[in-house]
Design an enzyme around this catalytic site. Structure first.
Site, PDB file in Angstrom:
ATOM      1  N   GLN A 158      -9.187 -38.581   7.223  1.00 47.17           N
ATOM      2  CA  GLN A 158      -8.263 -37.675   7.449  1.00 47.17           C
ATOM      3  C   GLN A 158      -8.025 -36.720   8.694  1.00 47.17           C
ATOM      4  O   GLN A 158      -9.153 -36.839   9.379  1.00 47.17           O
ATOM      5  CB  GLN A 158      -8.077 -36.823   6.212  1.00 47.17           C
ATOM      6  N   ARG A 432      -8.104 -28.551   0.774  1.00 44.18           N
ATOM      7  CA  ARG A 432      -9.441 -27.425  -0.149  1.00 44.18           C
ATOM      8  C   ARG A 432     -10.615 -28.172  -0.100  1.00 44.18           C
ATOM      9  O   ARG A 432     -10.598 -29.148  -0.455  1.00 44.18           O
ATOM     10  CB  ARG A 432      -8.852 -27.046  -1.273  1.00 44.18           C
ATOM     11  N   ALA A 433     -11.721 -27.444   0.629  1.00 38.33           N
ATOM     12  CA  ALA A 433     -12.894 -28.103   0.957  1.00 38.33           C
ATOM     13  C   ALA A 433     -13.658 -28.351  -0.280  1.00 38.33           C
ATOM     14  O   ALA A 433     -13.463 -27.538  -1.096  1.00 38.33           O
ATOM     15  CB  ALA A 433     -13.638 -27.426   1.950  1.00 38.33           C
ATOM     16  N   HIS A 466      -7.643 -31.495  -3.442  1.00 42.28           N
ATOM     17  CA  HIS A 466      -8.537 -30.447  -3.902  1.00 42.28           C
ATOM     18  C   HIS A 466      -8.152 -29.453  -4.405  1.00 42.28           C
ATOM     19  O   HIS A 466      -8.755 -28.455  -4.872  1.00 42.28           O
ATOM     20  CB  HIS A 466      -9.717 -30.313  -3.185  1.00 42.28           C
ATOM     21  N   GLU A 487      -6.898 -36.545  -3.285  1.00 43.44           N
ATOM     22  CA  GLU A 487      -8.098 -36.624  -4.346  1.00 43.44           C
ATOM     23  C   GLU A 487      -7.895 -35.190  -5.396  1.00 43.44           C
ATOM     24  O   GLU A 487      -7.522 -34.089  -4.321  1.00 43.44           O
ATOM     25  CB  GLU A 487      -9.457 -36.374  -3.699  1.00 43.44           C
ATOM     26  N   TYR A 490     -12.431 -31.688  -7.279  1.00 41.96           N
ATOM     27  CA  TYR A 490     -13.796 -32.089  -7.743  1.00 41.96           C
ATOM     28  C   TYR A 490     -14.400 -31.510  -8.902  1.00 41.96           C
ATOM     29  O   TYR A 490     -15.248 -31.866  -9.745  1.00 41.96           O
ATOM     30  CB  TYR A 490     -14.824 -32.077  -6.717  1.00 41.96           C
TER      31      TYR A 490
END
Length: 590
Positions: A158, A432-433, A466, A487, A490
């Site tokens: 990305q 968002r990391a 995220h 995604e 997580y």
């Protein structure tokens, strides 16, 4: 320019400008020469210490040494503060150019062939075992490359742009078939084959090649010449013949007298292929003297806003700009262009940038990094309640990226909010990391990646990941998305923390608001990597059931053995599974 006409190319046909001046139709500047070296009367702008300006008069060894010094810092510098741009004046260079984190490599010619790299240019996997899933934040623009051995490697994921490139050979989008997680190509010509290999997803817009090989989950081809054979779901190709409306990203340009310009490409409708087939990209050229050139550590939001208010355009040189108030873009047709992943970071809990509801504003080449004090939004396009039509001169965003956490604690409610009608999003990653510093469910806070309130908004290459509630909320009418990669978070610690309304687990990744009557999207992939047990997502995409809300080519995938995505879109598609591997696909909805 026969090489461009037949899409094959040759070394001889490349040098149409060697040893001669060429007047280019539509250029609006003046003749270009082979070298494009500034005359003794021209002034090179002060682009600061983080820009390397490469000239044909420099020895190959001297150029190589400086490139290597940059790469030594940036090769594994995932969350570092360094930012770099490497700018090549027109000419031929025999060098090897590895492109690391936060590095933009750009040719300053009117067409890619004006700057010819003979040797190599490459993006390599940043993790062991040929793993390119974290090869982020780098760019290649406006160059012709003749790669040693005939193949150029661009193993990326990305926030990596590949624009206005001419590869005189083949291109591979992976490193020895190691993992890679999606990328972007536009306005580029590949003389040979493009091999996606292990790429999980990819979008190619308005580009050309001899052939394409490879498929995995979600490949989108838009306005392409020689799009590959086959259709969703086997192979997972989504093909749209023409790009409905777009302008290419503005770019720096130096003429044969050493004068610097920013080229602003013209708006195109129902287009296919590259813009520069018959010469320079159609558009208008703005003298760089019309830009305020900002420098990190010196300029503040106040100094920048004073210049914007006087009608200046804005060029942000590489570095991190800590902002105590938003940068405010107020004038129509203002161009804001960042070099070398110039980074805007709010430090007082404000937005980093806002724009007026005005025609033709362009924001390009920036990384928005959330600060520790929570912001309501990082970039807001148009104020709340914007009503004006911009159909004839849209606002556009190009290679505009967002990050919450990773380099440190970051917090925002919304990353990008678009209130203005007719806005074009031309490649974004809103992240968002999931790793790095300041990462955790209660640390890097971000409810939504993108909220669209404007009507007739079009998104190409929409990567959003995220965030803790809906990744995307689309409230405006007549929205269109071409390629979506997401995604979901997580790290929900339990289902109670990840429940939107009673009876619905989690927040859908892509949400079209209930009141919307017209919306359409093509090529969507939504993936789960839950780190805690007993957490599931009821549906990846949530839309009102109306015949004029249409979705095409969708897939969901579970990437670990915890949880599931129970349906692809609303109550259709069924659940993901890893043992056995089940990746539900829906071709069209409703």
């Amino acid at each position: 320019m026969s090489a461009l006409k037949d899409g094959r190319g040759s070394r001889n046909s490349l040098f149409f400008l060697v040893g001669m001046a060429l007047t280019v139709p539509g250029c609006g500047i003046c003749a270009f020469s082979q070298a494009g070296v500034p005359s003794k009367h021209a002034q090179t702008p002060d682009l600061g210490p983080n820009v390397l300006l490469v000239k044909p008069s420099m020895s190959a060894s001297a150029v190589q040494a400086q490139i290597d010094r940059i790469y030594a810092v940036q090769q594994h510098n995932d969350f570092g503060s360094e930012r770099n741009a490497i700018l090549f004046l027109p000419g031929e260079y025999h060098v090897d150019v590895p492109v690391g984190f936060y590095t933009e490599v750009t040719g300053l010619g009117h067409v890619p062939e004006a700057v010819h790299i003979v040797g190599n240019m490459h993006a390599d996997a940043s993790l062991p075992h040929n793993n390119a899933t974290c090869t982020f934040w780098r760019a290649a623009e406006g160059l012709a490359v003749t790669p040693t051995g005939g193949t150029m490697q661009w193993a990326v994921s990305q926030a990596v742009s590949f624009r206005r490139m001419h590869v005189l050979g083949d291109l591979v989008l992976h490193q020895n078939h190691g993992w890679a997680s999606g990328g972007w190509m536009s306005d580029s010509l590949i003389d040979g084959n493009t091999d996606s290999g292990s790429q999980q997803q990819w979008i190619s817009r308005n580009s050309e090649w001899r052939s394409w090989t490879g498929s995995n989950w979600n490949m989108v081809f838009l306005g392409m010449v020689h799009a590959p054979d086959g259709d969703w779901p086997t192979p997972p190709f989504t093909k749209i013949a023409e790009t409905p409306i777009v302008r290419e990203k503005p770019f720096l340009l130096v003429d044969s007298h050493g004068n610097w310009f920013v080229r602003v490409p013209s708006l195109r409708t129902d287009s296919t292929g590259i813009t520069w087939r018959n010469g320079t990209t159609p558009g208008r050229s703005i003298l760089l003297s019309k830009f305020y050139i900002a420098h990190p550590g010196t300029d503040t939001a106040a100094t920048i806003n004073a210049q914007l208010a006087q009608g200046k355009h804005l060029l942000l040189t590489p570095g991190i700009y800590e902002l105590t108030e938003p940068i405010r873009v107020t004038q129509p047709d203002t161009v804001v262009l960042g070099l070398g992943f110039a980074t805007l970071k709010p430090v007082n809990g404000t937005a980093a940038m806002t724009t007026a509801d005005a025609d033709g504003i362009i924001v390009a080449g920036l990384l928005f990094d959330a600060g520790e004090i929570k912001s309501p939004v990082l970039l807001e396009v148009g104020p709340e309640g914007s009503k004006a039509s911009h159909a004839q001169d849209p606002i556009s965003l190009h290679d505009v990226f967002f990050r919450v956490g990773g380099a440190g604690v970051g917090r925002t409610a919304v990353n990008l909010r678009i209130n203005s009608n007719d806005t074009i999003i031309d490649h974004t990653w809103i992240w968002r990391a999931d790793h790095g510093a300041g990462v955790g469910w209660d640390a890097n806070l971000s409810a939504n990646g993108l909220i669209v309130n404007g009507n007739n908004v079009t998104a190409y290459g929409l990567f959003v990941e995220h965030h803790q509630q809906f990744q995307v909320v689309w409230n405006g009418e007549n929205g269109r998305t071409y390629f979506y990669q997401s995604e979901i978070p997580y790290d929900p610690p339990d289902q109670a923390s990840y429940t939107s309304v009673p009876g619905v687990n989690g927040w859908a990744s892509y949400k079209v608001a209930d009141q919307v009557t017209h919306h359409e999207a093509w090529g969507l992939g939504v993936y789960s990597v839950f780190r805690h047990p007993n957490v599931v997502l009821t549906r990846a995409i949530e839309v009102p059931k109306k015949p004029t809300v249409r979705f095409h080519s969708m897939i969901t995938v579970a990437l670990d053995d915890k949880g599931e995505i129970s349906n692809v879109i609303d109550d259709v598609g069924g659940a993901t599974s890893i043992k056995p591997r089940v990746t539900p696909k829906v071709t069209s909805f409703p």
